[in-house]
Design a protein around this motif. Sequence first.
Motif, PDB file in Angstrom:
ATOM      1  N   SER A  88      -6.959  13.111  -3.666  1.00 43.86           N
ATOM      2  CA  SER A  88      -7.978  13.628  -2.754  1.00 43.86           C
ATOM      3  C   SER A  88      -7.923  15.154  -2.754  1.00 43.86           C
ATOM      4  N   ASN A 126      -4.196   9.624   2.773  1.00 42.16           N
ATOM      5  CA  ASN A 126      -4.583   8.932   1.551  1.00 42.16           C
ATOM      6  C   ASN A 126      -3.871   7.585   1.517  1.00 42.16           C
ATOM      7  N   TYR A 184      -5.779  18.753  -6.002  1.00 42.41           N
ATOM      8  CA  TYR A 184      -5.802  17.339  -5.673  1.00 42.41           C
ATOM      9  C   TYR A 184      -4.424  16.876  -5.214  1.00 42.41           C
ATOM     10  N   SER A 187      -3.643   3.837  -0.988  1.00 41.45           N
ATOM     11  CA  SER A 187      -4.044   3.119  -2.187  1.00 41.45           C
ATOM     12  C   SER A 187      -3.240   1.833  -2.295  1.00 41.45           C
ATOM     13  N   GLU A 188      -3.889   0.778  -2.744  1.00 41.05           N
ATOM     14  CA  GLU A 188      -3.265  -0.544  -2.867  1.00 41.05           C
ATOM     15  C   GLU A 188      -2.649  -0.712  -4.252  1.00 41.05           C
ATOM     16  N   THR A 210      -2.178  14.126  -4.939  1.00 35.43           N
ATOM     17  CA  THR A 210      -2.136  12.889  -5.716  1.00 35.43           C
ATOM     18  C   THR A 210      -0.888  12.090  -5.362  1.00 35.43           C
ATOM     19  N   LYS A 224       0.956   5.143   1.121  1.00 32.51           N
ATOM     20  CA  LYS A 224       0.248   5.984   2.074  1.00 32.51           C
ATOM     21  C   LYS A 224       0.867   7.372   2.046  1.00 32.51           C
ATOM     22  N   THR A 281      -0.237   2.149  -8.790  1.00 31.23           N
ATOM     23  CA  THR A 281      -1.466   2.748  -8.297  1.00 31.23           C
ATOM     24  C   THR A 281      -1.320   4.253  -8.283  1.00 31.23           C
ATOM     25  N   TRP A 282      -2.445   4.914  -8.238  1.00 31.77           N
ATOM     26  CA  TRP A 282      -2.472   6.346  -7.979  1.00 31.77           C
ATOM     27  C   TRP A 282      -3.802   6.656  -7.307  1.00 31.77           C
ATOM     28  N   SER A 283      -3.814   7.710  -6.528  1.00 29.66           N
ATOM     29  CA  SER A 283      -5.022   8.128  -5.832  1.00 29.66           C
ATOM     30  C   SER A 283      -4.942   9.625  -5.588  1.00 29.66           C
ATOM     31  N   TYR A 296       0.847  -1.190   0.000  1.00 31.28           N
ATOM     32  CA  TYR A 296       0.000   0.000   0.000  1.00 31.28           C
ATOM     33  C   TYR A 296       0.880   1.237   0.000  1.00 31.28           C
TER      34      TYR A 296
END
Length: 196
Positions: free
Chosen positions: A108, A84, A115, A86-87, A117, A70, A104-106, A68
């Motif tokens: 918020s 934030n 955002y 993401s796996e 990111t 973080k 991965t990317w995420s 993950y």
Amino acid sequence: MKRKIGRKSIFLIFLFLLFIYIFSNSGYSFTENTAIENSFPSQAGELVYEKEYDKNKTVIWRTVNNHYVKLLEKKWGILYHVTNVSELQPMSPLIGKEGDIKRTWSASLNSKEMYETIFAIESVNPEIIKVLISNDNIDNEISKEIDQIKQDSTVFIELTLEDGFAAAYKELSIKDVGGFIFRGVNDKGEIIILGR
């Protein structure tokens, strides 16, 4: 006089317990490790990668089942909070071999209407030494020239892998978030894997 001291003591104990209750449920911790372990997926693990930014840090956390990324935020110089998570998931490449990269990317939204990111990469292929992340359009033509990719992208991130891992943090505007392309590059500068 004893009554006032007794009431003050009870009131102070009540405030202390209230503070402990609110603090423990807020996700904030006094140590980085506690904040990382207590955030999703709330499993013990091992820190395999970290990179610091001004007030933030990206970490890749290895658990028994997965990895993950973080985003760890530092508040007031003493508190840590994961904002934030993401796996990492296997990438189905358009070019290259299946299973060479997990990514991965995420993103918020923050209070500045930007955002926050996070990006993360894991590669088991020792030939891949860098990963390029961009948001260029590959629907009509897939460019393999790095200068052309930079020109066609509003986001371009070059990550050097360390022991097979890399992560990044960027504040992006809404128009720049999404449609990310991940390209694995070898030591000759050749793109050997590409996917979303």
